[in-house]
Design a protein around this motif. Structure first.
Motif, PDB file in Angstrom:
ATOM      1  N   PHE A   1     -14.044  10.822  52.828  1.00  0.00           N
ATOM      2  CA  PHE A   1     -13.911   9.439  53.269  1.00  0.00           C
ATOM      3  C   PHE A   1     -13.448   8.541  52.117  1.00  0.00           C
ATOM      4  CE2 PHE A   1     -17.716  11.065  55.723  1.00  0.00           C
ATOM      5  CZ  PHE A   1     -16.962  11.450  56.818  1.00  0.00           C
ATOM      6  N   THR A   2     -12.765   7.463  52.467  1.00  0.00           N
ATOM      7  CA  THR A   2     -12.292   6.532  51.443  1.00  0.00           C
ATOM      8  C   THR A   2     -13.458   5.871  50.711  1.00  0.00           C
ATOM      9  OG1 THR A   2     -10.201   6.143  52.587  1.00  0.00           O
ATOM     10  CG2 THR A   2     -10.915   4.446  51.044  1.00  0.00           C
ATOM     11  N   LYS A   3     -14.591   5.719  51.364  1.00  0.00           N
ATOM     12  CA  LYS A   3     -15.757   5.149  50.656  1.00  0.00           C
ATOM     13  C   LYS A   3     -16.155   6.033  49.477  1.00  0.00           C
ATOM     14  CE  LYS A   3     -19.616   7.273  53.172  1.00  0.00           C
ATOM     15  NZ  LYS A   3     -20.928   7.027  53.799  1.00  0.00           N
ATOM     16  N   TYR A   4     -15.869   7.332  49.560  1.00  0.00           N
ATOM     17  CA  TYR A   4     -16.149   8.220  48.439  1.00  0.00           C
ATOM     18  C   TYR A   4     -15.323   7.828  47.217  1.00  0.00           C
ATOM     19  CZ  TYR A   4     -18.461  11.569  51.641  1.00  0.00           C
ATOM     20  OH  TYR A   4     -19.294  12.191  52.548  1.00  0.00           O
ATOM     21  N   VAL A   5     -14.084   7.408  47.451  1.00  0.00           N
ATOM     22  CA  VAL A   5     -13.215   7.000  46.347  1.00  0.00           C
ATOM     23  C   VAL A   5     -13.848   5.822  45.601  1.00  0.00           C
ATOM     24  CG1 VAL A   5     -10.924   6.160  45.708  1.00  0.00           C
ATOM     25  CG2 VAL A   5     -11.164   7.800  47.590  1.00  0.00           C
ATOM     26  N   SER A   6     -14.317   4.833  46.342  1.00  0.00           N
ATOM     27  CA  SER A   6     -14.966   3.676  45.719  1.00  0.00           C
ATOM     28  C   SER A   6     -16.235   4.090  44.982  1.00  0.00           C
ATOM     29  CB  SER A   6     -15.303   2.620  46.787  1.00  0.00           C
ATOM     30  OG  SER A   6     -14.135   2.115  47.390  1.00  0.00           O
ATOM     31  N   GLU A   7     -17.022   4.965  45.585  1.00  0.00           N
ATOM     32  CA  GLU A   7     -18.272   5.400  44.964  1.00  0.00           C
ATOM     33  C   GLU A   7     -18.003   6.181  43.679  1.00  0.00           C
ATOM     34  OE1 GLU A   7     -20.126   7.579  48.094  1.00  0.00           O
ATOM     35  OE2 GLU A   7     -20.602   5.786  49.275  1.00  0.00           O
ATOM     36  N   ILE A   8     -17.025   7.071  43.724  1.00  0.00           N
ATOM     37  CA  ILE A   8     -16.709   7.897  42.552  1.00  0.00           C
ATOM     38  C   ILE A   8     -16.193   7.035  41.405  1.00  0.00           C
ATOM     39  CG2 ILE A   8     -15.063   9.624  41.687  1.00  0.00           C
ATOM     40  CD1 ILE A   8     -15.425  11.031  44.451  1.00  0.00           C
ATOM     41  N   GLU A   9     -15.339   6.054  41.729  1.00  0.00           N
ATOM     42  CA  GLU A   9     -14.796   5.201  40.667  1.00  0.00           C
ATOM     43  C   GLU A   9     -15.824   4.206  40.137  1.00  0.00           C
ATOM     44  OE1 GLU A   9     -10.686   3.896  40.673  1.00  0.00           O
ATOM     45  OE2 GLU A   9     -10.436   4.889  42.608  1.00  0.00           O
ATOM     46  N   SER A  10     -16.967   4.119  40.800  1.00  0.00           N
ATOM     47  CA  SER A  10     -18.041   3.257  40.303  1.00  0.00           C
ATOM     48  C   SER A  10     -18.859   3.936  39.212  1.00  0.00           C
ATOM     49  CB  SER A  10     -18.972   2.848  41.458  1.00  0.00           C
ATOM     50  OG  SER A  10     -18.280   2.045  42.389  1.00  0.00           O
TER      51      SER A  10
ATOM     52  N   ARG B   1     -12.992  -5.283  49.335  1.00  0.00           N
ATOM     53  CA  ARG B   1     -14.358  -5.734  49.092  1.00  0.00           C
ATOM     54  C   ARG B   1     -15.184  -4.751  48.271  1.00  0.00           C
ATOM     55  NH1 ARG B   1     -16.902  -9.768  52.024  1.00  0.00           N
ATOM     56  NH2 ARG B   1     -15.553 -10.922  53.445  1.00  0.00           N
ATOM     57  N   PHE B   2     -15.031  -3.463  48.549  1.00  0.00           N
ATOM     58  CA  PHE B   2     -15.966  -2.489  48.001  1.00  0.00           C
ATOM     59  C   PHE B   2     -15.410  -1.609  46.891  1.00  0.00           C
ATOM     60  CE2 PHE B   2     -17.492  -3.129  52.467  1.00  0.00           C
ATOM     61  CZ  PHE B   2     -18.593  -3.900  52.116  1.00  0.00           C
ATOM     62  N   HIS B   3     -14.105  -1.550  46.737  1.00  0.00           N
ATOM     63  CA  HIS B   3     -13.569  -0.745  45.637  1.00  0.00           C
ATOM     64  C   HIS B   3     -13.791  -1.495  44.319  1.00  0.00           C
ATOM     65  CE1 HIS B   3     -10.762   1.323  42.992  1.00  0.00           C
ATOM     66  NE2 HIS B   3     -10.803   2.329  43.848  1.00  0.00           N
ATOM     67  N   PRO B   4     -14.312  -0.830  43.296  1.00  0.00           N
ATOM     68  CA  PRO B   4     -14.686  -1.549  42.073  1.00  0.00           C
ATOM     69  C   PRO B   4     -13.523  -2.057  41.236  1.00  0.00           C
ATOM     70  CG  PRO B   4     -14.964   0.829  41.768  1.00  0.00           C
ATOM     71  CD  PRO B   4     -14.655   0.611  43.227  1.00  0.00           C
ATOM     72  N   ARG B   5     -12.301  -1.559  41.459  1.00  0.00           N
ATOM     73  CA  ARG B   5     -11.194  -1.938  40.573  1.00  0.00           C
ATOM     74  C   ARG B   5     -10.038  -2.633  41.282  1.00  0.00           C
ATOM     75  NH1 ARG B   5      -8.282   1.767  37.631  1.00  0.00           N
ATOM     76  NH2 ARG B   5      -8.151   3.107  39.469  1.00  0.00           N
ATOM     77  N   PHE B   6     -10.055  -2.676  42.604  1.00  0.00           N
ATOM     78  CA  PHE B   6      -8.875  -3.147  43.327  1.00  0.00           C
ATOM     79  C   PHE B   6      -8.474  -4.567  42.934  1.00  0.00           C
ATOM     80  CE2 PHE B   6      -6.136  -1.922  46.895  1.00  0.00           C
ATOM     81  CZ  PHE B   6      -6.244  -0.542  46.797  1.00  0.00           C
TER      82      PHE B   6
ATOM     83  N   ALA C   1      -2.137   2.616  45.343  1.00  0.00           N
ATOM     84  CA  ALA C   1      -2.346   1.767  46.517  1.00  0.00           C
ATOM     85  C   ALA C   1      -2.420   0.302  46.130  1.00  0.00           C
ATOM     86  CB  ALA C   1      -3.633   2.192  47.242  1.00  0.00           C
ATOM     87  N   ALA C   2      -3.202  -0.001  45.094  1.00  0.00           N
ATOM     88  CA  ALA C   2      -3.334  -1.391  44.640  1.00  0.00           C
ATOM     89  C   ALA C   2      -1.999  -1.942  44.159  1.00  0.00           C
ATOM     90  CB  ALA C   2      -4.383  -1.481  43.535  1.00  0.00           C
ATOM     91  N   PHE C   3      -1.220  -1.118  43.467  1.00  0.00           N
ATOM     92  CA  PHE C   3       0.060  -1.577  42.932  1.00  0.00           C
ATOM     93  C   PHE C   3       1.097  -1.779  44.041  1.00  0.00           C
ATOM     94  CE2 PHE C   3      -0.922   0.616  38.619  1.00  0.00           C
ATOM     95  CZ  PHE C   3      -1.824  -0.397  38.320  1.00  0.00           C
ATOM     96  N   LEU C   4       1.065  -0.938  45.072  1.00  0.00           N
ATOM     97  CA  LEU C   4       1.981  -1.145  46.197  1.00  0.00           C
ATOM     98  C   LEU C   4       1.625  -2.430  46.951  1.00  0.00           C
ATOM     99  CD1 LEU C   4       2.371   2.475  47.616  1.00  0.00           C
ATOM    100  CD2 LEU C   4       4.189   1.040  46.650  1.00  0.00           C
ATOM    101  N   ALA C   5       0.333  -2.668  47.163  1.00  0.00           N
ATOM    102  CA  ALA C   5      -0.076  -3.924  47.795  1.00  0.00           C
ATOM    103  C   ALA C   5       0.335  -5.113  46.934  1.00  0.00           C
ATOM    104  CB  ALA C   5      -1.588  -3.926  48.024  1.00  0.00           C
ATOM    105  N   SER C   6       0.203  -4.964  45.629  1.00  0.00           N
ATOM    106  CA  SER C   6       0.597  -6.028  44.697  1.00  0.00           C
ATOM    107  C   SER C   6       2.098  -6.296  44.761  1.00  0.00           C
ATOM    108  CB  SER C   6       0.206  -5.640  43.267  1.00  0.00           C
ATOM    109  OG  SER C   6      -1.176  -5.427  43.159  1.00  0.00           O
TER     110      SER C   6
ATOM    111  N   CYS D   1      -8.972  10.197  41.920  1.00  0.00           N
ATOM    112  CA  CYS D   1      -9.285   8.982  42.686  1.00  0.00           C
ATOM    113  C   CYS D   1      -8.611   7.762  42.068  1.00  0.00           C
ATOM    114  CB  CYS D   1     -10.796   8.766  42.759  1.00  0.00           C
ATOM    115  SG  CYS D   1     -11.673   9.921  43.831  1.00  0.00           S
ATOM    116  N   THR D   2      -8.656   7.657  40.732  1.00  0.00           N
ATOM    117  CA  THR D   2      -8.052   6.485  40.080  1.00  0.00           C
ATOM    118  C   THR D   2      -6.545   6.453  40.273  1.00  0.00           C
ATOM    119  OG1 THR D   2      -7.822   7.605  37.922  1.00  0.00           O
ATOM    120  CG2 THR D   2      -9.874   6.416  38.337  1.00  0.00           C
TER     121      THR D   2
END
Length: 465
Positions: A328-337, A407-412, A377-382, A370-371
């Motif tokens: 799940f994508t929530k795992y990505v946020s958790e791992i990068e935390s 909201r929940f990703h620590p670096r986005f 993803a963040a850079f494409l949105a940017s 994950c990073t």
């Protein structure tokens, strides 16, 4: 970092499998140029038919001015659950009561009648529970799927996304379908005043207290953006040209790349994810950014590295890491935390996936993958936001952002802020503002603004003006 020759070789091999996620600034600027051209095609009447980015006019002509008053319902439908809200406005004072309802998988894949009957049942219960029977209630409807709007409260579904596939809805006016279901299910006098998507609601919610806000962005299950455009640039506009000569445009930029123009940045993992999705060849930009897909991209990379003997050596091939959609994508946020060498969150995720006998080095690699995926993803949105900021050219601009990924990703947030600063024209200032309850409060505000403008128009007619 690797220290021994064996580790160096291992990491060099890993890099050969993930280098496609590392894009240069020049590449992102090329993406911006392509996006700008595609958006122009969407705005022109002569090119819109074949444009992938449809740039739909929303018929939202004005932002809140703080004078809106009254009691409004809002319906927020955009994923596997939906919310019903009661919003009470008195100038800048807002009171919100809400309840969230689930949409079962069988309804997501059933008929349109089943979907709207289910929604109407829940609204009927909500109005009963809040003592609203017999009340006249304007409703703002956030419907976060691609629609062609023919009026503020007339919107025809263009296609389903986000795992929905309800038959009998594509091409239909979703407001009419909801209105018919409500007539059967409740005695409350509910008028569907406006339909918006979550990006427009996000924009309206933040604009209620910030006059510099003219862009809304969703980074959640899906990815989309909207912005305020001058009518002279909207070739599709068929409404009146009265003041203000502007309209909010729903870009539907998740479809950017469907014509193949982004193939030069798509990796083997993007192509595999797309092949096994329910809509192959569609929403290709969204599939590189949004929360519905990032976890699966990471899983595909981890699966490939494991198959190549570079990760989780001796792993049981029956574990859940090899199951599509299980990461799940929530795992990505958790791992990068994870911020230290103990990798507590990473280990918890691997345990949930039934991965055994992993090493600290394995945990480092998982976090690294994950990073890479989330940074792209963040850079494409940017890149998309920088394109809009440059297009509007305002000296100061606020971008309203909402969605679980943001909201929940620590670096986005920080990744986007730095990349946008790099990509926008010199001298243009911007800020990213987390929108509070955009898709709910924002929908109510659209309805409130519509009612305010309706009252003004009626008053002018009464006075013979």
């Amino acid at each position: 970092m690797p220290t021994s020759p064996e580790q160096l070789t291992r990491y060099e091999k890993i890099e050969s499998f993930v280098k496609g996620f590392k894009l240069s600034s020049l590449t992102y600027k090329r993406v911006m140029s392509l996006l700008d051209e595609e958006m122009k095609n969407g705005l022109r009447s002569q090119t819109n038919t074949y444009a992938d980015i449809k740039m739909f006019p929303t018929f939202v002509r004005s932002l809140p001015n703080g004078s809106e008053k009254g009691q409004f319902l809002a319906l927020d439908l955009g994923g596997t659950n939906f919310r019903v809200l009661l919003v009470k406005l008195d100038g800048n004072s807002i009171d919100i009561q809400s309840k969230t309802y689930l949409i079962p998988q069988k309804i997501m894949l059933g008929t349109g009648a089943q979907l709207f009957d289910h929604i109407a049942d829940c609204i009927a219960k909500f109005t009963r529970d809040h003592g609203l029977l017999g009340e006249r209630l304007p409703l703002g409807f956030t419907f976060s799927f691609p629609c062609k709007q023919e009026g503020l409260n007339i919107a025809r579904l263009s296609k389903w996304t986000k795992g929905f596939r309800c038959e009998g809805v594509v091409g239909q006016d979703i407001c009419r379908l909801l209105h018919e279901a409500l007539k059967k299910k409740t005695s409350a006098e509910i008028e569907i005043v406006a339909v918006v998507n979550d990006a427009v609601g996000t924009l309206m919610s933040t604009a209620h207290g910030d006059n510099n806000c003219e862009i809304g962005l969703i980074l959640g299950t899906g990815c989309n953006a909207c912005y305020m455009e001058r009518l002279e640039n909207v070739g599709l506009w068929e409404g009146d040209y009265s003041y203000p000569e502007q309209v909010v445009i729903n870009t539907e930029w998740g479809a950017f790349g469907d014509n193949g123009c982004l193939d030069f940045i798509r990796t083997e993992y993007d192509r595999e994810l797309d092949t096994f999705s329910i809509n192959p060849g569609k929403q290709l930009m969204e599939k590189m950014i949004s929360g519905m897909y990032l976890g699966e991209i990471v899983r595909l990379v981890l699966e490939r590295l494991t198959t190549e003997g570079l990760l989780f050596r001796g792993i049981d091939r029956e574990c859940e890491l090899f199951e599509r959609g299980r990461f799940f994508t929530k795992y990505v946020s958790e791992i990068e935390s994870d911020r230290d060498e103990f990798f507590r969150s990473t280990k918890q995720v691997l345990d949930e996936l039934q991965v055994e006998n992993y090493t600290t080095e394995d945990c480092k690699i998982v976090r690294y993958i994950c990073t890479l995926v989330s940074s792209r993803a963040a850079f494409l949105a940017s890149s998309g936001l920088a394109t809009l900021i440059n297009k509007l050219g305002r000296p100061e601009m606020t971008i309203a952002v909402d969605g679980s990924l943001y909201r929940f990703h620590p670096r986005f947030h920080n990744l986007m802020r730095l990349k946008i600063q790099e990509l926008v024209k010199p001298g243009l200032k911007f800020s990213l503002a987390l929108s509070h309850d955009g898709s709910g409060k924002g929908a109510a505000l659209v309805a409130a603004v519509a009612m305010r403008l309706r009252d003004v128009k009626q008053e002018l007619c009464d006075n013979g003006i």
